[in-house]
Design an enzyme around this catalytic site. Structure first.
Site, short mmCIF file in Angstrom:
data_model
loop_
_atom_site.label_atom_id
_atom_site.label_comp_id
_atom_site.label_asym_id
_atom_site.label_seq_id
_atom_site.Cartn_x
_atom_site.Cartn_y
_atom_site.Cartn_z
N LYS A 84 -85.34 21.56 98.85
CA LYS A 84 -83.92 21.56 99.21
C LYS A 84 -83.03 21.14 98.04
O LYS A 84 -81.82 21.34 98.08
CB LYS A 84 -83.67 20.66 100.42
CG LYS A 84 -83.90 19.18 100.23
CD LYS A 84 -83.70 18.44 101.55
CE LYS A 84 -84.06 16.97 101.45
NZ LYS A 84 -83.17 16.21 100.58
N ASP A 85 -83.61 20.58 96.98
CA ASP A 85 -82.82 20.20 95.81
C ASP A 85 -82.62 21.35 94.83
O ASP A 85 -81.84 21.23 93.89
CB ASP A 85 -83.51 19.05 95.05
CG ASP A 85 -83.41 17.72 95.78
OD1 ASP A 85 -82.61 17.61 96.71
OD2 ASP A 85 -84.17 16.80 95.42
N ARG A 132 -73.82 17.14 104.92
CA ARG A 132 -74.28 17.82 106.14
C ARG A 132 -74.52 16.83 107.27
O ARG A 132 -74.12 17.07 108.42
CB ARG A 132 -75.57 18.58 105.82
CG ARG A 132 -76.31 19.11 107.05
CD ARG A 132 -77.70 19.62 106.69
NE ARG A 132 -78.54 18.56 106.13
CZ ARG A 132 -79.25 17.70 106.85
NH1 ARG A 132 -79.21 17.74 108.17
NH2 ARG A 132 -79.99 16.78 106.26
N ARG A 133 -75.17 15.71 106.96
CA ARG A 133 -75.43 14.70 107.99
C ARG A 133 -74.15 14.01 108.42
O ARG A 133 -73.93 13.73 109.60
CB ARG A 133 -76.45 13.68 107.49
CG ARG A 133 -77.83 14.25 107.24
CD ARG A 133 -78.81 13.15 106.85
NE ARG A 133 -80.12 13.70 106.49
CZ ARG A 133 -80.72 13.51 105.33
NH1 ARG A 133 -80.15 12.75 104.41
NH2 ARG A 133 -81.89 14.05 105.09
N ARG A 150 -76.14 5.98 98.54
CA ARG A 150 -77.09 6.53 97.58
C ARG A 150 -78.29 5.59 97.51
O ARG A 150 -78.27 4.50 98.05
CB ARG A 150 -76.46 6.61 96.18
CG ARG A 150 -75.51 7.78 95.94
CD ARG A 150 -76.22 9.12 95.89
NE ARG A 150 -77.40 9.13 95.04
CZ ARG A 150 -77.39 9.31 93.73
NH1 ARG A 150 -76.25 9.47 93.09
NH2 ARG A 150 -78.53 9.34 93.04
N ARG A 156 -82.23 2.41 100.91
CA ARG A 156 -81.52 2.80 102.13
C ARG A 156 -82.01 2.00 103.34
O ARG A 156 -81.20 1.48 104.11
CB ARG A 156 -81.71 4.30 102.36
CG ARG A 156 -81.03 5.15 101.31
CD ARG A 156 -81.40 6.62 101.47
NE ARG A 156 -80.94 7.37 100.31
CZ ARG A 156 -80.12 8.40 100.35
NH1 ARG A 156 -79.65 8.82 101.50
NH2 ARG A 156 -79.75 9.03 99.25
N CYS A 245 -76.75 22.61 98.55
CA CYS A 245 -77.27 21.61 99.48
C CYS A 245 -76.37 20.39 99.53
O CYS A 245 -76.62 19.45 100.29
CB CYS A 245 -78.70 21.22 99.10
SG CYS A 245 -78.95 20.98 97.36
#
Length: 327
Positions: A84-85, A132-133, A150, A156, A245
């Protein structure tokens, strides 16, 4: 084509994060197990690793370009990327030789006291790095306070469970937690009906030089046809929208047995960052039609006004390409 003996060490380029190293070690072991070739990891620092800017502002292929530069320069033999990157266009001279079986592509919630999204009170703070989230959390209408964050998985999760915790929950890819052996920290795995994943989330891409025919063949043993078909559909969808993305675009394809053989079921969505506009559609077809399915679904979304959510349309009716990277 590079000349190498049948037992020479293959150099695998990887980012230095715990997740990237875990992914790369798994691939290295698989390559050795299937081909007999030893593999050594070569850590590469990317621009994304050096930056503290929000993910959606980092720019084109920020977690990828340094690895690709090392590949082109011959400093490494192949690289492992979070699929996805990757920008949707593969640079000249490089080739995605294999897409191994995909890990669970869904998003996951890590929350204090093991709470689910529905159990978080109004105003609860939820951190995530992907636009997106953020957009989909707002679209749920749960009155959550969404905070852009980040950092690696430890950073996180530490903002929820650490000694200096300052968030009620974080949302991140379930695949990353599974690959790090941290599934027990997941409070809730989010149904794609609530949180549609990013295109290619949970999938890995093994990339090498296109002229290294020997390595292209060796790595091809690890390719998983259903994963490749699903990812092909999702990334064709993303490319046709001319979004990256870092954009509020979600896409998820599943390959399953249908009445007339294998079928792809692709769902796609474009959501405004504040969650007030949400266009979702789906499309089906055969694995051989993966690219066409993705393109057709994107065209349908554009016809319904997706370009007005993604940004000002160009004369051709599409958005200027901006390919970033997610964690």
């Amino acid at each position: 084509m590079s000349e190498r003996s049948g037992t020479s060490v293959l150099r695998l380029g990887t980012r230095g994060s715990a997740l990237a190293l875990a992914q790369s070690r798994t691939i290295a072991e698989a390559v050795t197990a299937t081909t007999g070739r030893p593999v050594e990891l070569v850590e590469i620092v990317t621009a994304g690793d050096r930056s503290s800017a929000p993910v959606h502002r980092l720019g084109v292929g920020v977690f990828v370009s340094a690895l690709r530069d090392a590949l082109v320069a011959g400093e490494i033999d192949f690289a492992v990327h979070c699929y996805k990157d990757l920008p949707t266009a593969v640079p000249a001279g490089l080739h995605i030789a294999a897409t191994p079986p995909r890990e669970d592509p869904r998003d996951a919630l890590v929350a204090s006291h093991g709470r689910t999204l529905a159990e978080l009170p109004p105003g609860a703070t939820v951190g995530t790095g992907a636009l997106r989230r953020i957009a989909q959390l707002h679209a749920l209408g749960l009155q959550l306070t969404v905070v852009p964050i980040r950092g690696n998985v430890d950073t996180r999760v530490g903002r929820v469970h650490g000694p200096e915790a300052d968030l009620d929950a974080v949302v991140l890819a379930r695949a990353g937690l599974l690959r790090l052996g941290r599934a027990d920290e997941i409070s809730e795995t989010l149904d794609p009906m609530l949180m549609l994943p990013a295109p290619a989330q949970g999938a890995l891409a093994l990339e090498c030089r296109v002229d290294d025919a020997e390595l292209v063949e060796l790595l091809g043993v690890l390719d998983h046809a259903p994963t490749r078909a699903a990812v092909t559909a999702e990334r064709a969808f993303l490319a046709t929208l001319e979004a990256g993305c870092s954009a509020p675009v979600a896409g998820y394809a599943e390959v399953a047995e249908g009445d007339d053989g294998e079928e792809i079921y692709l769902r796609g969505a474009v959501i405004s960052p504040d969650g007030t506009r949400d266009i979702r559609l789906s499309r089906t077809g055969t694995p051989a039609e993966a690219t066409e399915i993705g393109k057709a679904l994107a065209a349908e979304l554009l016809d319904l006004g997706a370009d007005s959510i993604l940004g000002a349309p160009k004369e051709s009716g599409a958005r200027t390409q901006h390919l970033g990277a997610t964690e």
